[in-house]
Every structure is written in C-alpha cells, then in structure tokens.
Design a protein around this motif. Sequence first.
Motif: not given
Length: 251
Positions: A30-31, A33-41, A63-67
């Motif tokens: 489960d990942r 869907t966007s930069w804004r939805a990601a956790d950066w804390s 790990r980096i985001g997306g595919f």
Amino acid sequence: MRIFKPIVTFILIAYLAPMAMACAWWMSVDRPTSWRAADWSATGLLPAPTASPEATVHVLAARIGGFKGAFAVHSWIVVKEFGASSYTRYEKVGWGNPIRINRYPADATWYSNRPWIVTSISGQDAEAAIPKIVEAIASYPHSGRGDYRIWPGPNSNSFVAHILREVPELDAVLPPNAVGRDYLPNGRWIAMDRDGSDLHVTLAGLIGISAGLRSGLEIHFLGQTAGLDIRRPAVKIPAIGRIGLPGNLPK
C-alpha cells in the motif's frame, strides 16, 4: 557468438529475475498516490541529538516513491558536531536548489517509506570525519540547478556515494539498489576511494565493476548492482538489497 548465451543467462538470473520479484512485491504494498499524500515525518530512528554531546554521522536510505520504489532507494547524510543540539541533514534532490539542507527531519520517512541506517560513526571518529564531509559536499561538481538526472545519474545516490569515496572513515558503500551510486563525478570512467580500499570502473554509471576491501566484488548493470561482500559476508541483489551480515557492523 557462444559467449552471448552465458552473458544473457547471467543477466536474466542475476538482474532481471530479482527485479521482477521486487516489482511483484512492490505492487502488493500500500503506497501513497501522490507527494502531498505521503508521510514525511520523523520516525525516531535516530536518538535525540541532545541525548549525548558526542559528534555523530549517519548515512540513511529509504525506498523512493511511485513505481520506481520497486527498484531504487534514496540516500542522505546526517551530521551532528560535538555539543550540537540538532542534526544537519544533507541530500541532493531533483528540484530547486539540488543540495538541500534540513529540508526534512534527519530520520524522516521518504515518501512514506521508513529509512534505515546504512552506516554510523560517533565520537572522535565522527569529529575527524565531519570537516571532510563538509569539504566533500562543497567540492561535489554536480551541485548546481539542472545537474540532477534520475538515471543513470548524477542523482541523490551519486552525491552520497561521492562523499563515501572521499571520506573513508565512514567505511561504507550504498545499498545495491541505490541507483546512481556508481555514476562518477564529471563522467569519469575510473576512481579510487581516498584510502585506496576500492577501485571503481564504470561507463557513465551504466555498466562497470567495483572491487576492493570495502565493496567486495560488484558488477553494475544499468544502475543495479550484483555482488558479494567478503569482509562482512553478504550477497548484493539488484532491486532487493543486501542479504547477509549488515554493512554497518560496529567498528
């Protein structure tokens, strides 16, 4: 022409099969869907900087985001000078000013992916290394706007790998799925670690080898690495990572 069959077989087994496995696993995760939805804390992976006055240096990866996260990680370096009350985080990114300082908490998740520690040093070793790290950051030739290229480099991992080569006190190499780590500054074909422990030969980070006490034996192909670590026994598997003893054994 007989030589091509074993080469193709090696590529299929050593590179494409692990990448296919990593892709299948990543598709089940489960990942965001966007930069804004990601956790950066912050994750609490690193101790509070005020927990001890001693100097520390940490190299982290996640790990980096997306595919692309199926195949690659992002890395950064964190330093704390003796008596400092906060960490300083350095990393290279593909937007704005490429060399970012303290853009995120020192041990923050990257695109919701929890980081791990590649290597750490502390005390007098860290005190001696920090000025060299700062010098290596300042001398990195791909630090301007427009100098970032996600593949084959120079990217975030090319930046950290440059520091590791220039500061052998860190005594580490980046994970085998740190795509871009084998791209040498200024497009050079050959480089030696500052202490002579490792030799690196590459064609623009696309194909090459690294060999020595620190790297063991590595074969690089299109940004991925397969190899063996002899000193800290482990197998290095493309897209998947390191399997065996950790690369940051206590010194």
